[in-house]
Design an enzyme around this catalytic site. Structure first.
Site, PDB file in Angstrom:
ATOM      1  N   GLU A  15      35.195  37.378  37.667  1.00 18.20           N
ATOM      2  CA  GLU A  15      34.912  38.726  38.178  1.00 18.20           C
ATOM      3  C   GLU A  15      36.181  39.500  38.525  1.00 18.20           C
ATOM      4  O   GLU A  15      36.231  40.723  38.390  1.00 18.20           O
ATOM      5  CB  GLU A  15      34.053  38.617  39.440  1.00 18.20           C
ATOM      6  CG  GLU A  15      33.933  39.924  40.176  1.00 18.20           C
ATOM      7  CD  GLU A  15      33.138  39.832  41.466  1.00 18.20           C
ATOM      8  OE1 GLU A  15      33.505  39.062  42.366  1.00 18.20           O
ATOM      9  OE2 GLU A  15      32.149  40.548  41.560  1.00 18.20           O
ATOM     10  N   ARG A  61      47.372  34.715  39.498  1.00 18.58           N
ATOM     11  CA  ARG A  61      46.124  34.996  38.793  1.00 18.58           C
ATOM     12  C   ARG A  61      46.289  36.008  37.654  1.00 18.58           C
ATOM     13  O   ARG A  61      45.355  36.236  36.896  1.00 18.58           O
ATOM     14  CB  ARG A  61      45.056  35.462  39.797  1.00 18.58           C
ATOM     15  CG  ARG A  61      44.771  34.406  40.874  1.00 18.58           C
ATOM     16  CD  ARG A  61      43.439  34.602  41.520  1.00 18.58           C
ATOM     17  NE  ARG A  61      42.380  34.647  40.525  1.00 18.58           N
ATOM     18  CZ  ARG A  61      41.153  35.041  40.770  1.00 18.58           C
ATOM     19  NH1 ARG A  61      40.818  35.430  41.984  1.00 18.58           N
ATOM     20  NH2 ARG A  61      40.248  35.067  39.815  1.00 18.58           N
ATOM     21  N   HIS A 113      37.659  39.716  49.994  1.00 20.20           N
ATOM     22  CA  HIS A 113      37.292  40.848  49.137  1.00 20.20           C
ATOM     23  C   HIS A 113      36.163  41.675  49.775  1.00 20.20           C
ATOM     24  O   HIS A 113      35.401  41.156  50.604  1.00 20.20           O
ATOM     25  CB  HIS A 113      36.767  40.332  47.786  1.00 20.20           C
ATOM     26  CG  HIS A 113      37.808  39.754  46.888  1.00 20.20           C
ATOM     27  ND1 HIS A 113      37.660  38.537  46.259  1.00 20.20           N
ATOM     28  CD2 HIS A 113      39.004  40.252  46.478  1.00 20.20           C
ATOM     29  CE1 HIS A 113      38.727  38.299  45.502  1.00 20.20           C
ATOM     30  NE2 HIS A 113      39.556  39.316  45.616  1.00 20.20           N
ATOM     31  N   CYS A 165      31.651  36.188  42.040  1.00 25.29           N
ATOM     32  CA  CYS A 165      32.984  35.957  41.437  1.00 25.29           C
ATOM     33  C   CYS A 165      32.957  35.217  40.113  1.00 25.29           C
ATOM     34  O   CYS A 165      33.896  35.330  39.327  1.00 25.29           O
ATOM     35  CB  CYS A 165      33.866  35.102  42.332  1.00 25.29           C
ATOM     36  SG  CYS A 165      33.499  35.150  44.028  1.00 25.29           S
TER      37      CYS A 165
HETATM   38  C1  CIR Z   1      41.458  33.618  45.191  1.00 25.97           C
HETATM   39  O1  CIR Z   1      41.950  33.506  46.308  1.00 25.97           O
HETATM   40  O2  CIR Z   1      41.791  34.524  44.429  1.00 25.97           O
HETATM   41  C2  CIR Z   1      40.433  32.612  44.741  1.00 25.97           C
HETATM   42  N1  CIR Z   1      40.725  31.351  45.354  1.00 25.97           N
HETATM   43  C3  CIR Z   1      39.033  33.064  45.108  1.00 25.97           C
HETATM   44  C4  CIR Z   1      38.607  34.304  44.382  1.00 25.97           C
HETATM   45  C5  CIR Z   1      37.193  34.659  44.649  1.00 25.97           C
HETATM   46  N2  CIR Z   1      36.819  35.818  43.918  1.00 25.97           N
HETATM   47  C6  CIR Z   1      35.955  36.733  44.341  1.00 25.97           C
HETATM   48  O3  CIR Z   1      35.469  36.664  45.461  1.00 25.97           O
HETATM   49  N3  CIR Z   1      35.690  37.756  43.558  1.00 25.97           N
END
Ligand code: CIR
Length: 260
Positions: free
Chosen positions: A65, A85, A160, A247
């Site tokens: 996502e 990322r 988020h 996500c």
């Molecule tokens: C992060 O910190 O980016 C990942 N460990 C978790 C991302 C979760 N993504 C979301 O809520 N859209």
């Protein structure tokens, strides 16, 4: 038909980014089982699941996502706030090339898809550690021609915007008011998470169905009392990585083409 893009749990997930949680051991086998159940739920609610290849070196790559925002008119390729990322967007952009015209969020803007709550033509964009005001400006400039109303929303205490608020029925938002203020969503009805379950506001609404983590029974009871019957999925392992049900997929309308 609806397509849901997913990506497998990475073997590197135990090295995921963490902001608000302390690291606790992720059981990769269980995470994979739970992810398969999530994909089954996506199929059940009417999606054709398209799975990208595994990314052994990208710990957070299951959280597709965050890499794109797919609208009816175009796809926005994000510039994730966490540097680790950013390589995740490459494969997603390639896949979306077959579906939408694309454009990219550019430096100095950063945007995670988890910060964008779309309700009709309104795009609520969380201002968080991952998403900045420059991203709000770029979205506003590029999406104005299609009538999108892009609004920055301050978020505190969570990763988020969609950790704090999601839509669970037409005009009804499930919200944790400790993390985001109701005043940013005029005209909506609200359902609050149970105070014992602060992370319970992340629900994935697809059509009239809602996919929801099994780990928040008190808030689930509130949803049911409000007439929302969620399809529960186990999501304990992605939760340890600060992920939830929105996500792990990118859901969008696409013509029925079995080849992609
Ligand atoms: C992060 O910190 O980016 C990942 N460990 C978790 C991302 C979760 N993504 C979301 O809520 N859209």
């Amino acid at each position: 038909m609806l397509v849901a893009v997913t990506r497998p749990i990475s073997p590197a997930m135990t090295r995921c980014e963490l902001t608000h949680l302390t690291r606790s051991p992720i059981d990769l086998d269980r995470a994979r089982q739970q992810h398969r159940e999530y994909e089954r739920a996506l199929t059940e609610v009417g999606c054709r699941v398209v799975t990208l290849p595994e990314e052994p070196d990208l710990p957070d790559s299951v959280f597709v996502e965050d890499t794109a925002l797919v609208l009816a008119e175009c796809a926005v390729i994000t510039r994730p706030g966490a540097v680790s990322r950013r390589p995740e967007t490459t494969a997603v952009e390639q896949l979306l090339a077959g579906h939408r015209p694309r454009w990219r969020i550019e430096e100095p803007a950063t945007l995670d898809g988890g910060d964008v709550l779309r309700v009709g033509r309104a795009l609520f964009v969380g201002l968080t550690g991952r998403t900045n005001a420059a991203a709000v400006h770029q979205l506003r400039d590029r999406l104005a021609e299609w009538g999108y109303d892009v609004r920055g929303v301050p978020v505190v205490g969570c990763l988020h915007l969609k950790s704090a608020v999601t839509e669970v029925a037409a005009g009804t938002l499930l919200i944790n008011p400790a993390w985001v203020g109701r005043e940013h969503f005029p005209g909506f009805d609200f359902l609050e998470v149970d105070p014992a379950e602060p992370a319970a506001a992340n629900a994935l609404r697809i059509g009239d169905r809602v996919i929801y983590p099994a780990e928040h029974p008190r808030t689930r009871d509130r949803l049911v009392a409000a007439g929302v019957e969620p399809r529960l999925v186990p999501a304990s392992e992605v939760a340890k990585a600060e992920g939830g049900v929105t996500c792990c997929s990118l859901v969008f309308e696409a013509p029925d083409r079995p080849d992609r």
